[in-house]
Design an enzyme around this catalytic site. Structure first.
Site, PDB file in Angstrom:
ATOM      1  N   THR A  72       0.831  -1.204   0.000  1.00  0.00           N
ATOM      2  CA  THR A  72       0.000   0.000   0.000  1.00  0.00           C
ATOM      3  C   THR A  72       0.866   1.254   0.000  1.00  0.00           C
ATOM      4  OG1 THR A  72      -1.719  -1.196   1.201  1.00  0.00           O
ATOM      5  CG2 THR A  72      -1.813   1.209   1.294  1.00  0.00           C
ATOM      6  N   ASN A 151      -5.406  -9.298  -7.959  1.00  0.00           N
ATOM      7  CA  ASN A 151      -5.468 -10.067  -6.720  1.00  0.00           C
ATOM      8  C   ASN A 151      -6.750 -10.882  -6.561  1.00  0.00           C
ATOM      9  OD1 ASN A 151      -6.087  -7.130  -6.548  1.00  0.00           O
ATOM     10  ND2 ASN A 151      -7.044  -7.736  -4.631  1.00  0.00           N
ATOM     11  N   GLN A 179       1.045  -9.130  -6.333  1.00  0.00           N
ATOM     12  CA  GLN A 179       0.628 -10.539  -6.480  1.00  0.00           C
ATOM     13  C   GLN A 179       1.512 -11.310  -7.456  1.00  0.00           C
ATOM     14  OE1 GLN A 179      -1.593 -12.095  -4.668  1.00  0.00           O
ATOM     15  NE2 GLN A 179      -2.620 -10.367  -3.677  1.00  0.00           N
ATOM     16  N   CYS A 325      -9.276  -7.396   1.716  1.00  0.00           N
ATOM     17  CA  CYS A 325      -9.672  -6.075   2.195  1.00  0.00           C
ATOM     18  C   CYS A 325     -11.174  -5.893   2.140  1.00  0.00           C
ATOM     19  CB  CYS A 325      -9.029  -4.986   1.361  1.00  0.00           C
ATOM     20  SG  CYS A 325      -7.350  -5.335   1.001  1.00  0.00           S
TER      21      CYS A 325
HETATM   22  C1  LIG Z   1      -2.567  -6.155  -5.759  1.00  0.00           C
HETATM   23  C2  LIG Z   1      -2.314  -5.653  -4.369  1.00  0.00           C
HETATM   24  N1  LIG Z   1      -1.791  -4.435  -4.192  1.00  0.00           N
HETATM   25  C3  LIG Z   1      -1.530  -3.944  -2.969  1.00  0.00           C
HETATM   26  C4  LIG Z   1      -1.805  -4.671  -1.840  1.00  0.00           C
HETATM   27  C5  LIG Z   1      -1.496  -4.092  -0.489  1.00  0.00           C
HETATM   28  O1  LIG Z   1      -0.339  -4.677   0.042  1.00  0.00           O
HETATM   29  P1  LIG Z   1      -0.012  -4.555   1.609  1.00  0.00           P
HETATM   30  O2  LIG Z   1      -0.944  -5.460   2.310  1.00  0.00           O
HETATM   31  O3  LIG Z   1       1.417  -4.995   1.736  1.00  0.00           O
HETATM   32  O4  LIG Z   1      -0.169  -3.120   1.965  1.00  0.00           O
HETATM   33  C6  LIG Z   1      -2.382  -5.951  -1.967  1.00  0.00           C
HETATM   34  C7  LIG Z   1      -2.739  -6.743  -0.764  1.00  0.00           C
HETATM   35  O5  LIG Z   1      -3.674  -7.507  -0.768  1.00  0.00           O
HETATM   36  C8  LIG Z   1      -2.625  -6.460  -3.266  1.00  0.00           C
HETATM   37  O6  LIG Z   1      -3.161  -7.664  -3.453  1.00  0.00           O
END
Ligand SMILES: Cc1ncc(COP(=O)(O)O)c(C=O)c1O
Length: 394
Positions: A72, A151, A179, A325
């Site tokens: 993120t 994802n 991913q 999420c």
């Molecule tokens: C495609 C994608 N981007 C970003 C994230 C966020 O990653 P993080 O949990 O390390 O902040 C995720 C997490 O599920 C994800 O699947």
């Protein structure tokens, strides 16, 4: 009961070798990587070794890797950082409708700051059509951000082609590769990538640590100001054990990538073929071929995804309705909406996501369980009863 973990797109089990590599930096070499004494130097050296391993995995130079707190933050730094730095050049950003919220919400925030954002549609299999990117490019476009793989439905994008189009139009190209690491070979040079986001917990590393590849020469406005760590792009005392874990995890998954991709692909294909052939009213979402080797995403008629996930959990199988999420909110997934799945159909979603730690035996156990679980849920589903001619008296 031997539990089966099929929710690896949400997060993965840390590899014991990763934990072993991290341990000395928790209890022995706990120094601040900026300190001059031996505790600091040991930490600094470990940080740099992790940077080297991370850069090697994606064909980058060592200095082009910035460590962050996760995917993120990496996405935010890439997008906000580019946007605010390039204001004089233009204010247009292009992304896709199926990005993770880490990208979408960042773009929505930038819209509130006066940027213009184009959200490209995808085809029914979840691909961004290169032609639609070409026609969205303008002289004002400063950044194109398209994820390497989705994802939820697992569709893999042609980042090389999309990155090439961004560059032809004079824009930078960012990809969310959260991913994809260890599953899709990526090379920032070959694939026209300027910024690339990584998250350690998706490939058997620890949570709360990630990286951003920033091509040499690109300047970004930081999100966090302070002591100037990570070339001033990410101030705060470095999370040395976490970063060491990321470095070890990425090294292992690169060394084992060919084997583990082949194994995951055959388990995934067995799950897909077995589910589609044993359950009626079941459909595969996402691309049939250009999909992540660890992703099987289905929708089942007349079943609630949450009830399905809980029923499988009772049988010792951990899965998900879609992205972690949004699995606790009842809104239809934006990804399923984007590929044209109607609301009532999107409700019956199931995502099984594998890792190199899963086995074919686990797939067989799931395949034994799923027909019975689905028919039991359909038997008590009011929607299902209403749609059966006998139940309505017709
Ligand atoms: C495609 C994608 N981007 C970003 C994230 C966020 O990653 P993080 O949990 O390390 O902040 C995720 C997490 O599920 C994800 O699947």
């Amino acid at each position: 009961m031997q539990r089966i973990y099929f929710d690896n797109s949400a997060t993965t089990r840390p590899d014991p070798k990763v934990l072993e590599a991290m341990r000395p930096y928790l209890d022995q070499w706990y120094g601040n990587a900026s300190s001059l004494h031996v505790f600091g130097r040991e930490s600094f050296n470990a940080l740099e070794e992790a940077r080297r391993r991370t850069s090697k995995a994606i064909g980058a130079q060592v200095r082009e890797i910035i460590f962050t707190s996760g995917g993120t933050e990496s996405d935010n730094l890439a997008i906000q950082g580019t946007a605010f730095t390039n204001l004089a050049k233009g204010n247009h950003i292009i992304t896709s409708v199926i990005e993770h919220h880490a990208v979408l919400k960042t773009c929505q925030y930038l819209e509130r700051q006066g940027f213009r954002v184009t959200y490209l549609p995808v085809n029914p299999e979840g691909e961004v059509e290169p032609e639609s990117l070409k026609s969205a490019m303008t002289k004002e476009t400063i950044l194109v951000s398209i994820m390497a793989a989705n994802n939820e439905i697992g569709t893999i994008q042609d980042v090389r082609e999309l990155g090439g189009i961004a560059h032809e139009g004079g824009a930078l190209f960012h990809t969310d590769a959260v991913q994809s690491i260890g599953k899709v070979p990526l090379d920032v040079q070959r694939d026209n990538i300027d910024l690339l986001a990584i998250s350690a917990h998706k490939f058997h590393g620890p949570k709360g640590v990630g990286a951003l590849y920033v091509r040499k020469g690109i300047s970004l406005r930081p999100l966090v100001y302070g002591g100037g760590q990570e070339r001033g792009l990410r101030s705060s005392t470095e999370n040395v054990p976490g970063i060491v874990g990321l470095g070890k995890a990425i090294e292992i998954c690169m060394a084992e990538m060919d084997d583990s991709v082949n194994r995951m692909t055959s388990i995934r294909d067995r799950i897909i073929q077995g589910t589609l052939s044993s359950v009626e009213g079941c459909y595969l979402n996402g691309h049939k071929v250009r999909r992540l080797c660890n992703n099987a995403h289905f929708r089942f008629d007349y079943v609630e995804g949450e009830a399905l996930v809980l029923s499988l959990d009772i049988k010792g199988i951990a899965a998900s309705t879609g992205s972690a999420c949004s699995s606790r909110d009842s809104e239809t997934s934006h990804v399923l909406k984007a590929i044209g799945v109607r609301n009532e159909h999107a409700r019956g979603s199931l995502r099984l996501s594998l890792s190199r730690m899963n086995s074919m035996e686990e797939a067989e156990r799931y395949l034994e369980a799923i027909p019975e679980v689905i028919s039991r849920l359909r038997a008590i589903s009011p929607v299902s009863m209403l749609s059966k001619p006998s139940a309505t008296g017709g």
